[in-house]
Structures are given as structure tokens and as C-alpha cells.
Design an enzyme around this catalytic site. Structure first.
Site, PDB file in Angstrom:
ATOM      1  N   LYS A   1      54.809  71.386  35.879  1.00 17.87           N
ATOM      2  CA  LYS A   1      55.994  70.751  36.461  1.00 17.87           C
ATOM      3  C   LYS A   1      57.276  71.571  36.236  1.00 17.87           C
ATOM      4  O   LYS A   1      57.240  72.602  35.583  1.00 17.87           O
ATOM      5  CB  LYS A   1      56.135  69.337  35.900  1.00 17.87           C
ATOM      6  CG  LYS A   1      54.990  68.411  36.342  1.00 17.87           C
ATOM      7  CD  LYS A   1      54.962  68.223  37.856  1.00 17.87           C
ATOM      8  CE  LYS A   1      53.995  67.158  38.317  1.00 17.87           C
ATOM      9  NZ  LYS A   1      52.601  67.621  38.450  1.00 17.87           N
TER      10      LYS A   1
HETATM   11  C1  LIG Z   1      53.324  62.949  42.684  1.00 22.69           C
HETATM   12  C2  LIG Z   1      52.713  62.844  41.326  1.00 22.69           C
HETATM   13  N1  LIG Z   1      52.779  61.677  40.658  1.00 22.69           N
HETATM   14  C3  LIG Z   1      52.269  61.522  39.422  1.00 22.69           C
HETATM   15  C4  LIG Z   1      51.625  62.554  38.791  1.00 22.69           C
HETATM   16  C5  LIG Z   1      51.028  62.336  37.432  1.00 22.69           C
HETATM   17  O1  LIG Z   1      51.676  63.065  36.454  1.00 22.69           O
HETATM   18  P1  LIG Z   1      51.042  63.183  34.985  1.00 22.69           P
HETATM   19  O2  LIG Z   1      50.049  64.294  35.012  1.00 22.69           O
HETATM   20  O3  LIG Z   1      52.231  63.502  34.102  1.00 22.69           O
HETATM   21  O4  LIG Z   1      50.430  61.876  34.661  1.00 22.69           O
HETATM   22  C6  LIG Z   1      51.522  63.790  39.441  1.00 22.69           C
HETATM   23  C7  LIG Z   1      50.847  64.916  38.765  1.00 22.69           C
HETATM   24  O5  LIG Z   1      50.622  65.964  39.256  1.00 22.69           O
HETATM   25  C8  LIG Z   1      52.076  63.940  40.738  1.00 22.69           C
HETATM   26  O6  LIG Z   1      51.996  65.101  41.395  1.00 22.69           O
END
Ligand SMILES: Cc1ncc(COP(=O)(O)O)c(C=O)c1O
Length: 383
Positions: free
Chosen positions: A181
Site C-alpha cells: 500500500k
Molecule cells: C480495496 C481494498 N479493500 C480492502 C483491502 C484489504 O486490506 P488488508 O489487506 O489490509 O486487509 C484491500 C487489500 O488489498 C483492498 O485492495
């Protein structure tokens, strides 16, 4: 990762406290200041953040939440945890974000009287049209939970508010600090909200519903007793993760600036190439460029996206495809009855898109190599 991250992590490891404690608190404070939010709550990941946000609003079986099919499964899978139905609505062909016009159509039709909230995703970091989504939410008395997994640092001009950072607009905003990210804590997430009662509820629920976290129980003034106030989850963020996040947060704008520079170089190089469609960015936004998504124009090429991506790989350029629309996936079809063809804009983007490498430590030489390779392949494979 640089020396600041190493220093923060080593300091934490040597401090004698590695799970949720002072670093996590510090990360919350500095992140709240960064986005301008009243409350920020550090959690284990954005998936947990989204789960907690929908749970804290009291949604459950029989409720519906409008979201985009053009996203990662985490956005909608958390609804399944709570028995909520994700109501997908097609996206804008320019920004790939939830289309306010399609949201209005879905609500006007009266088929979705059980919708309780909108859950927009700021895809690739491009902020959604929040003025319009806020107006729709007001009209239909809906909450707004934002999936800002891609959008730490993003901002947009809002009516009457000027340039506003994502994290201060909806009722609750969920961020990701996953390894890829905008900036990272290896794994991690944050929820921001202006609502103190929701913040308190989430803070307690993120660690088993306990009224005191371990840091408070074991410091010199603490005591062993705790009470369980509510249903809880195990979504706390460790201090080791928070330490990485703190060091990265302090460089967040610098990292974002470098990605924007790369995105500008890509767009300048590809704009004139007829077979490529560069990503669209509205004016009046600050775009963190989590992803740089190119689209091919298949009518002008002898090969499709799949082969184009394979040829790039053969020449040493790694790409990915963001996203595979959720309504085309087995689970979402089986659980909710979605079918291929339901959301043509999302499918058209998916069929033609791929994401180029973009990260702050990418060298100018690598950027130039990616540009040269994409342009050569486009030229070699023109119809
Ligand atoms: C649009 C979106 N929402 C939520 C997430 C979930 O993030 P995390 O891996 O921190 O749970 C991601 C992860 O890539 C994502 O791209």
C-alpha cells in the site's frame, strides 16, 4: 524500508513491549493528525477495519450495503461475516469508482429498501465523488463507510470545505497498511471517524470487548481485573507493526510524491500511443497513485490483454490486474446470484486493464525500461 523503519522496530523490540501499546497509540495520534481526523483506531488490517465499521453501525442479516464490484474481495466479504448482502452497482468508466448516477438508479427503483449504507472504494487512490455520494446518503438516510485501502494521503475538493483529506468525510473510513500500500506497516489498518461513541465502541471491540488493553493492565498503575463489555474481535495492531507504520507515515508525502512523478512520466509517454488508454484523474484531487492502471484498445491490437501481460513478463516487466470484478467470481455468484454481464463497465475495464509497476523506490532507469517495453510491444502488435 530504510534506516528510520529499522530504528523504530529495533527500539520497539528492545523496549520490552511488542504487542499493542505505546507505539500503536502514537501511530493512531500521528495518523489522525495526518488526515485531520478526530479519532483514529489502529487495527490489524483493513479487512478487520471494514468488519468493525459495519458491525459498530449495527448492521446484520437482512440489511444491504451498496458497493462496487470493481474491488478486492475484502470490501464485500466482510458483509458476509455479518449476514449483510452486498448490492453491487456499476462503476464510472473514467475513475473506476462507484458511479453516483448508478447508485441513484438503484435506490430510485425501490428494489433496495433495505440498503443501510454506501461503501465506496477510492480505487487506486482516486477519491470518489464524495459530494454526490454524501447528498445521496442524506436523501436516503444512509451511512457512509469508505474503503480507503488505496487512499491514505488522498484528498479532494469538497463543496464548502475545500481540499479535504480522505478520512474525514464519511461516517467511518478504513485504511490499509498492507505491504503493497501507499505506505505500510507490513500488515495493518486504521479506522477514522468523527463520532466519539463509535470510536469508543470500536476501540473496545477490536480487542475482545475488554475494557482495558494489556498495556493498561500490566503497566505500574494497572490491575489484573478487566470486564468484557461487548462482543469482541481480535483485531489489535502490534507495536512492532505500528513502529514500521510510524516511520513510514513520517515519509508518506515523500513516497506519494515519488509515485505521482512516476505516474506523470508514464502518462506523458503513453498519451500519444493510440492503442493505450492512460488512467483518468479528475482535477481538484490529490492522487496517491497506489496503482497505475493502463487499458488496451483491443480493436487496434492483434493480441489481447492476457498475451500483452505475458509478453511484458517475458521482457522482465511484472504487472498485475486490478481488479477481477467480484460479481464474476464463484462465491459471489453462488451466495448472491450475481452473473457475468451484470456490470458491463466493470467487466470492460477488467478485460482491457493491467497495472504497471509503481513504487517509491523505483529507479528512473526502471521507469524508462517499463515505458520503452510497453511502447515496443504496443508498436509490434498493432493491427
Ligand atoms: C480495496 C481494498 N479493500 C480492502 C483491502 C484489504 O486490506 P488488508 O489487506 O489490509 O486487509 C484491500 C487489500 O488489498 C483492498 O485492495
Amino acid at each position: 524500508m530504510g534506516p528510520e523503519e529499522e530504528r523504530e522496530v529495533v527500539e520497539t523490540l528492545r523496549s520490552g513491549w511488542i504487542t499493542t501499546g505505546p507505539k500503536a497509540k502514537q501511530f493512531e495520534k500521528e495518523f489522525a493528525r495526518y488526515v485531520g481526523a478526530r479519532n483514529a483506531l489502529a487495527v490489524a488490517h483493513c479487512t478487520g477495519a471494514l468488519h468493525l465499521a459495519l458491525w459498530a453501525l449495527g448492521f446484520g442479516p437482512g440489511d444491504e450495503v451498496i458497493t462496487t464490484p470493481f474491488t478486492f474481495t475484502a470490501t464485500a466479504e466482510v458483509m458476509g461475516y455479518l449476514g449483510i448482502k452486498p448490492v453491487f452497482v456499476d462503476v464510472d468508466p473514467g475513475t473506476f469508482n462507484l458511479s453516483p448516477a448508478r447508485v441513484e438508479e438503484a435506490l430510485e427503483g425501490g428494489r433496495h429498501r433495505r440498503v443501510r449504507a454506501l461503501l465506496p472504494v477510492h480505487f487506486a487512490g482516486h477519491p470518489c465523488d464524495m459530494d454526490r455520494l454524501l447528498a445521496i446518503a442524506r436523501q436516503y438516510e444512509l451511512k457512509i463507510v469508505e474503503d480507503a485501502a488505496h487512499a491514505a494521503g488522498a484528498a479532494r475538493y469538497l463543496d464548502g470545505r475545500g481540499l479535504t483529506r480522505i478520512g474525514t468525510v464519511g461516517d467511518l473510513t478504513c485504511f490499509s497498511f498492507y505491504a503493497t500500500k501507499n505506505f505500510t506497516s507490513a500488515e495493518g489498518g486504521m479506522i477514522t471517524t468523527a463520532d466519539d461513541a463509535l470510536a469508543e465502541k470500536i476501540a473496545v471491540a477490536s480487542l475482545h470487548g475488554m475494557n482495558k488493553d494489556a498495556w493498561k493492565r500490566y503497566d505500574t498503575t494497572g490491575s489484573w481485573f478487566y470486564e468484557i463489555h461487548d462482543l469482541g474481535f481480535k483485531y489489535n495492531l502490534s507495536d512492532v507493526h505500528a513502529a514500521i507504520g510510524l516511520a513510514q507515515l513520517r515519509r508518506a508525502d515523500q513516497l506519494m510524491h515519488r509515485r505521482a512523478e512516476i505516474a506523470n512520466r508514464y502518462s506523458s509517454a503513453f498519451r500519444a500511443c493510440e492503442v493505450l488508454q492512460i488512467p483518468y484523474a479528475e482535477t481538484g484531487i490529490e492522487h496517491p497513485w497506489h496503482l497505475y492502471v493502463l487499458r488496451l484498445k483491443p480493436d487496434l491490437l492483434r493480441i489481447g490483454r492476457g498475451q500483452f501481460v505475458e509478453l511484458l513478463k517475458e521482457r522482465g516487466v511484472g504487472t498485475s490486474v486490478h481488479c477481477i470484478p467480484l460479481h464474476t467470481m464463484h462465491y459471489y455468484q453462488r451466495a448472491y446470484g450475481y452473473r457475468n454481464g451484470d456490470f458491463p463497465v466493470a467487466e470492460d475495464i477488467y478485460n482491457r486493464c493491467f497495472s504497471l509497476p509503481i513504487y517509491a523506490s523505483m529507479s528512473d532507469e526502471d521507469v524508462a525500461y517499463v515505458i520503452e517495453t510497453v511502447l515496443s510491444l504496443a508498436g509490434e502488435n498493432r493491427r
